[in-house]
Every structure is written in structure tokens, then in C-alpha cells.
Design a protein around this motif. Structure first.
Motif, PDB file in Angstrom:
ATOM      1  N   TYR A 110      37.254  34.714  43.811  1.00  0.00           N
ATOM      2  CA  TYR A 110      38.394  34.953  44.703  1.00  0.00           C
ATOM      3  C   TYR A 110      39.170  36.150  44.165  1.00  0.00           C
ATOM      4  O   TYR A 110      39.609  36.148  43.014  1.00  0.00           O
ATOM      5  CB  TYR A 110      39.311  33.737  44.767  1.00  0.00           C
ATOM      6  CG  TYR A 110      38.688  32.524  45.415  1.00  0.00           C
ATOM      7  CD1 TYR A 110      38.897  32.242  46.762  1.00  0.00           C
ATOM      8  CD2 TYR A 110      37.875  31.668  44.679  1.00  0.00           C
ATOM      9  CE1 TYR A 110      38.320  31.127  47.360  1.00  0.00           C
ATOM     10  CE2 TYR A 110      37.281  30.562  45.265  1.00  0.00           C
ATOM     11  CZ  TYR A 110      37.515  30.297  46.601  1.00  0.00           C
ATOM     12  OH  TYR A 110      36.933  29.190  47.195  1.00  0.00           O
ATOM     13  N   LEU A 111      39.327  37.179  44.997  1.00  0.00           N
ATOM     14  CA  LEU A 111      40.115  38.355  44.646  1.00  0.00           C
ATOM     15  C   LEU A 111      41.422  38.328  45.421  1.00  0.00           C
ATOM     16  O   LEU A 111      41.435  38.080  46.628  1.00  0.00           O
ATOM     17  CB  LEU A 111      39.358  39.643  44.978  1.00  0.00           C
ATOM     18  CG  LEU A 111      38.087  39.958  44.192  1.00  0.00           C
ATOM     19  CD1 LEU A 111      37.531  41.304  44.624  1.00  0.00           C
ATOM     20  CD2 LEU A 111      38.362  39.960  42.694  1.00  0.00           C
ATOM     21  N   SER A 112      42.517  38.599  44.723  1.00  0.00           N
ATOM     22  CA  SER A 112      43.826  38.610  45.368  1.00  0.00           C
ATOM     23  C   SER A 112      44.550  39.912  45.056  1.00  0.00           C
ATOM     24  O   SER A 112      44.628  40.325  43.898  1.00  0.00           O
ATOM     25  CB  SER A 112      44.673  37.425  44.884  1.00  0.00           C
ATOM     26  OG  SER A 112      45.995  37.512  45.385  1.00  0.00           O
ATOM     27  N   ASP A 113      45.057  40.538  46.094  1.00  0.00           N
ATOM     28  CA  ASP A 113      45.983  41.660  45.947  1.00  0.00           C
ATOM     29  C   ASP A 113      47.355  41.107  46.290  1.00  0.00           C
ATOM     30  O   ASP A 113      47.642  40.787  47.445  1.00  0.00           O
ATOM     31  CB  ASP A 113      45.596  42.799  46.894  1.00  0.00           C
ATOM     32  CG  ASP A 113      46.492  44.026  46.737  1.00  0.00           C
ATOM     33  OD1 ASP A 113      47.589  43.908  46.143  1.00  0.00           O
ATOM     34  OD2 ASP A 113      46.108  45.102  47.228  1.00  0.00           O
ATOM     35  N   ALA A 114      48.220  40.981  45.281  1.00  0.00           N
ATOM     36  CA  ALA A 114      49.533  40.371  45.491  1.00  0.00           C
ATOM     37  C   ALA A 114      50.469  41.258  46.289  1.00  0.00           C
ATOM     38  O   ALA A 114      51.519  40.808  46.740  1.00  0.00           O
ATOM     39  CB  ALA A 114      50.167  40.025  44.146  1.00  0.00           C
ATOM     40  N   ARG A 115      50.114  42.522  46.444  1.00  0.00           N
ATOM     41  CA  ARG A 115      50.884  43.473  47.250  1.00  0.00           C
ATOM     42  C   ARG A 115      52.348  43.570  46.813  1.00  0.00           C
ATOM     43  O   ARG A 115      53.263  43.637  47.633  1.00  0.00           O
ATOM     44  CB  ARG A 115      50.801  43.102  48.734  1.00  0.00           C
ATOM     45  CG  ARG A 115      49.398  43.282  49.321  1.00  0.00           C
ATOM     46  CD  ARG A 115      49.352  42.876  50.775  1.00  0.00           C
ATOM     47  NE  ARG A 115      48.096  43.284  51.413  1.00  0.00           N
ATOM     48  CZ  ARG A 115      47.764  42.976  52.660  1.00  0.00           C
ATOM     49  NH1 ARG A 115      48.583  42.234  53.398  1.00  0.00           N
ATOM     50  NH2 ARG A 115      46.617  43.394  53.174  1.00  0.00           N
ATOM     51  N   GLY A 116      52.540  43.548  45.501  1.00  0.00           N
ATOM     52  CA  GLY A 116      53.896  43.698  44.977  1.00  0.00           C
ATOM     53  C   GLY A 116      54.706  42.419  44.966  1.00  0.00           C
ATOM     54  O   GLY A 116      55.900  42.441  44.666  1.00  0.00           O
ATOM     55  N   GLY A 139      29.858  25.113  39.504  1.00  0.00           N
ATOM     56  CA  GLY A 139      29.977  25.025  38.049  1.00  0.00           C
ATOM     57  C   GLY A 139      31.060  25.914  37.488  1.00  0.00           C
ATOM     58  O   GLY A 139      31.716  25.566  36.507  1.00  0.00           O
ATOM     59  N   VAL A 140      31.255  27.091  38.095  1.00  0.00           N
ATOM     60  CA  VAL A 140      32.299  28.029  37.666  1.00  0.00           C
ATOM     61  C   VAL A 140      32.937  28.679  38.884  1.00  0.00           C
ATOM     62  O   VAL A 140      32.307  28.788  39.951  1.00  0.00           O
ATOM     63  CB  VAL A 140      31.743  29.139  36.733  1.00  0.00           C
ATOM     64  CG1 VAL A 140      31.248  28.561  35.425  1.00  0.00           C
ATOM     65  CG2 VAL A 140      30.657  29.936  37.434  1.00  0.00           C
ATOM     66  N   ALA A 141      34.163  29.132  38.722  1.00  0.00           N
ATOM     67  CA  ALA A 141      34.847  29.905  39.757  1.00  0.00           C
ATOM     68  C   ALA A 141      35.849  30.821  39.076  1.00  0.00           C
ATOM     69  O   ALA A 141      36.407  30.485  38.021  1.00  0.00           O
ATOM     70  CB  ALA A 141      35.547  28.994  40.756  1.00  0.00           C
ATOM     71  N   ILE A 142      36.082  31.989  39.671  1.00  0.00           N
ATOM     72  CA  ILE A 142      36.989  32.985  39.096  1.00  0.00           C
ATOM     73  C   ILE A 142      38.046  33.365  40.118  1.00  0.00           C
ATOM     74  O   ILE A 142      37.755  33.576  41.303  1.00  0.00           O
ATOM     75  CB  ILE A 142      36.224  34.250  38.667  1.00  0.00           C
ATOM     76  CG1 ILE A 142      35.342  33.954  37.450  1.00  0.00           C
ATOM     77  CG2 ILE A 142      37.180  35.409  38.346  1.00  0.00           C
ATOM     78  CD1 ILE A 142      34.434  35.104  37.058  1.00  0.00           C
ATOM     79  N   PHE A 143      39.298  33.471  39.628  1.00  0.00           N
ATOM     80  CA  PHE A 143      40.399  34.040  40.410  1.00  0.00           C
ATOM     81  C   PHE A 143      40.857  35.301  39.695  1.00  0.00           C
ATOM     82  O   PHE A 143      41.177  35.261  38.506  1.00  0.00           O
ATOM     83  CB  PHE A 143      41.552  33.045  40.519  1.00  0.00           C
ATOM     84  CG  PHE A 143      42.798  33.609  41.179  1.00  0.00           C
ATOM     85  CD1 PHE A 143      42.869  33.709  42.561  1.00  0.00           C
ATOM     86  CD2 PHE A 143      43.878  34.019  40.414  1.00  0.00           C
ATOM     87  CE1 PHE A 143      44.012  34.224  43.176  1.00  0.00           C
ATOM     88  CE2 PHE A 143      45.023  34.533  41.014  1.00  0.00           C
ATOM     89  CZ  PHE A 143      45.094  34.634  42.410  1.00  0.00           C
ATOM     90  N   SER A 144      40.868  36.427  40.387  1.00  0.00           N
ATOM     91  CA  SER A 144      41.285  37.696  39.801  1.00  0.00           C
ATOM     92  C   SER A 144      42.308  38.350  40.720  1.00  0.00           C
ATOM     93  O   SER A 144      42.065  38.491  41.919  1.00  0.00           O
ATOM     94  CB  SER A 144      40.072  38.622  39.626  1.00  0.00           C
ATOM     95  OG  SER A 144      40.453  39.853  39.049  1.00  0.00           O
ATOM     96  N   GLN A 145      43.451  38.754  40.152  1.00  0.00           N
ATOM     97  CA  GLN A 145      44.544  39.275  40.977  1.00  0.00           C
ATOM     98  C   GLN A 145      45.142  40.550  40.389  1.00  0.00           C
ATOM     99  O   GLN A 145      45.212  40.720  39.181  1.00  0.00           O
ATOM    100  CB  GLN A 145      45.646  38.212  41.079  1.00  0.00           C
ATOM    101  CG  GLN A 145      46.865  38.639  41.905  1.00  0.00           C
ATOM    102  CD  GLN A 145      47.803  37.492  42.150  1.00  0.00           C
ATOM    103  OE1 GLN A 145      47.787  36.879  43.208  1.00  0.00           O
ATOM    104  NE2 GLN A 145      48.646  37.166  41.179  1.00  0.00           N
TER     105      GLN A 145
END
Length: 333
Positions: A77-83, A105-111
Motif C-alpha cells: 500500500y502506497l500513500s501520498d499524505a499530500r501534506g 504472510g506479509v504486507a507493507i505500508f509506505s507513505q
């Protein structure tokens, strides 16, 4: 002043609304701040919440930001917090992140492009409460000297690890790569107290016990070169992978109009796919370490403090309550 968690939560939410946040952002940052305060982590609790309110008012946090979340692969999951705040994007996908980790088995959150995250253990701990093993990393404006450097090149670059244990609170490790958190330096300066040797350098690169001089210089990593290397590793995970600002390029979080644009990395692992007895084995091992060897188990005291806070409320300085209440009054007007 004595406040119930419900009273404190309502006050913080109203204050964020008064500072210009959407209801979603207000609830996200208020919940995180109250959680930190309740577990006794006051450095990133209600006193730090005022930084969020001032940042909302100044525009350093876009209180109306809608995080843009994509899924380039099934487990990412990729997130752009937009400020906006760091918490909003994570809150939106936390349940899906946990479901994905159980499935694959695994999951990634990157923001990227977010305000500073506050207590990092808040993110990993929530996943551990759902039976997952989690690792987190985040960055912010540069305050920490690198290996061989006397100038700040990294943030305190916290990292957190959490995992479940059967019939008890999760193990939660949440620590900075620096010898201490920046908010502790700032508090010492406000209180007029000296800081221990080995925490910081002044702006000339000399060791200092003066917190005001430290804030103009650089913090030191724990364990010297090894700690600085960990700070670099955290920087790569939090900012490198996400496309967030490197700490050197991140605007300061308490001044000016610009969001620091920081990164957040969260890895979730389903331990039952590796060992169905993981939680029981963790319970037994943590008990052995504590009872037979006197090892402090991070997370237990926080869970106890949170239970007490839920029953008895929290004690907060009148000045902090009044400053937060001032923002809440603006919402009423």
C-alpha cells in the motif's frame, strides 16, 4: 487537571477542528495523542499535540488533505499524505493491511509527504494487537549527526517493533536512533535543566550539556557509529523507499508554512504462517526473561498505564489544557 480519556479525546478533536482539520484528521491525530498520553509517553502526548494544532493553523499540516492511496502490488500500500497528518492514510488502510498480511504472510505500508508521526509504536502496536508482528520506521527534519559528522543530517529516525504474546499485552519497542528524542531536549531547554553528556553537540561541534546549545547544534546517535548507521537504515526505509523528503531536505516541523514531507514505513507479518504456536512461545519466553533474568519487557508498563488511565483518567498540566482549549473555542465560534 484531571480528565477522563473521553473528555481529553473530545477536547483534542474539537481543538483540531478549530485549527482547521477535517473531522477525519481531527479524530486520527487526537486518538494517537491520547493513546501516547494514556500510556505515559507524555513527550509525544498532549504537550506535543500543541505542535500539531499550531502546524494546522500555520498550514504546515493540510488539515483537509485527502491521502492518495494506491496498491502497486497485492501486498503493498502506497500513500501520498499530500501534506496532511501521518496518521490519516494509515488509519484508512489499517484493517486492509492486516487482512493482506494474514492472506499473503506479509504486507507493507509506505507513505510520503506527511507531517511527523509522533509515537511510532502507536502504528506497530495496533498491528500487534491484531496478532501480527510489525516493524516501523519514520524520519523527519535533520537534528542528528551522522557517523563522522558534527552537523545534523538525519532526524532522530525512530524505529519500532511490536509482536503479540498470548494472554497479555504485546511486546512494543519504540526508540529513536538518537541518544534521546528531540522533544526531550526541547523540554529540558524549557525547564532550564541540563542534559546528560553524550546526548548532543553545539553548533561548533563540541559536546554540550546545554539543551539550548544542543538545539542549535546536533543530537548524537546512541552507540556512536552503530546508532548512526541504524539512523541511515531507517532513513532509507522511511524516506528512500517512499520518495519522501530526506531529513536534510525536510522543512522544520515547528516553524514556517511548509510541511516536512516525511516518510513512514510499516511492515506487517503474519507469524502463524511461520509458527502456529508463536504467540504462546512468545508469552513463555517473555515470562522467562522477566521472572528468571530480570529483563524489562517493553510494552507491559504501557499497557498497565493505559488500563489505569481508562479507569481513572489522566493528569495534565493546566497550561496545556488551556492552550488546547483555546483552539477548541475557535471551533465553537
Amino acid at each position: 487537571m484531571q480528565l477522563s480519556l473521553e473528555q481529553a479525546s473530545a477536547l483534542c478533536r474539537m481543538a483540531a477542528l478549530g485549527a482547521g482539520a477535517s473531522d477525519e484528521t481531527a479524530r486520527s491525530i487526537a486518538t494517537a495523542a491520547i493513546a501516547a498520553e494514556a500510556e505515559g509517553n507524555k513527550a509525544v502526548g498532549l504537550s506535543h499535540y500543541i505542535d500539531y494544532l499550531e502546524a494546522l493553523e500555520a498550514g504546515r499540516i493540510n488539515g483537509k488533505a485527502e491521502p492518495a492511496i494506491s496498491r502497486p502490488a497485492l501486498a503493498i500500500y502506497l500513500s501520498d499524505a499530500r501534506g496532511g497528518a501521518a496518521h490519516t492514510g494509515f488509519d484508512r488502510i489499517a484493517e486492509d493491511l492486516a487482512k493482506t498480511a494474514r492472506l499473503f504472510g506479509v504486507a507493507i505500508f509506505s507513505q510520503k509527504n506527511a507531517y511527523t508521526a509522533g509515537a511510532l509504536g502507536y502504528f506497530t502496536g495496533r498491528l500487534a494487537e491484531q496478532g501480527l508482528v510489525a516493524f516501523g520506521a519514520t524520519n523527519g527534519p535533520a537534528v542528528l549527526a551522522g557517523s563522522g559528522s558534527t552537523k545534523p543530517v538525519y532526524c532522530t529516525n525512530p524505529m519500532s517493533f511490536a509482536c503479540p504474546a498470548a494472554d497479555g499485552p504485546p511486546l512494543i519497542i519504540d526508540q529513536s536512533s538518537s541518544a534521546t528524542a528531540f522533544v526531550n531536549i526541547r523540554k529540558a531547554a524549557a525547564d532550564g535543566k541540563a542534559i546528560p553528556e553524550g546526548w548532543a553537540l553545539d553548533n561548533a561541534g563540541n559536546p554540550t550539556t546545554d539543551p539550548a546549545a544542543a538545539m542549535k547544534g546536533a543530537l548524537l546517535a546512541f552507540g556512536g557509529q552503530r546508532g548512526a548507521n541504524i539512523a541511515l537504515m531507517v532513513e532509507v526505509l522511511a524516506a528512500g523507499l517512499s520518495g519522501a523528503n530526506w531529513s536534510l531536505d525536510a522543512p522544520w516541523f515547528t516553524g514556517g508554512p511548509d510541511n516536512p514531507g516525511t516518510g513512514l514505513f510499516i511492515l506487517a507479518i503474519e507469524p502463524k504462517l511461520l509458527d502456529p504456536d508463536f504467540e504462546k512461545r512468545m508469552k513463555d519466553q517473555l515470562a522467562r526473561l522477566n521472572r528468571r533474568y530480570g529483563v524489562h519487557i517493553p510494552g507491559v508498563s504501557k499497557a498497565t498505564a493505559t488500563e489505569k488511565a481508562a479507569a481513572r483518567g489522566i493528569t495534565v498540566s493546566k497550561d496545556i489544557v488551556e492552550r488546547i482549549a483555546d483552539f477548541a473555542e475557535r471551533h465553537k465560534r
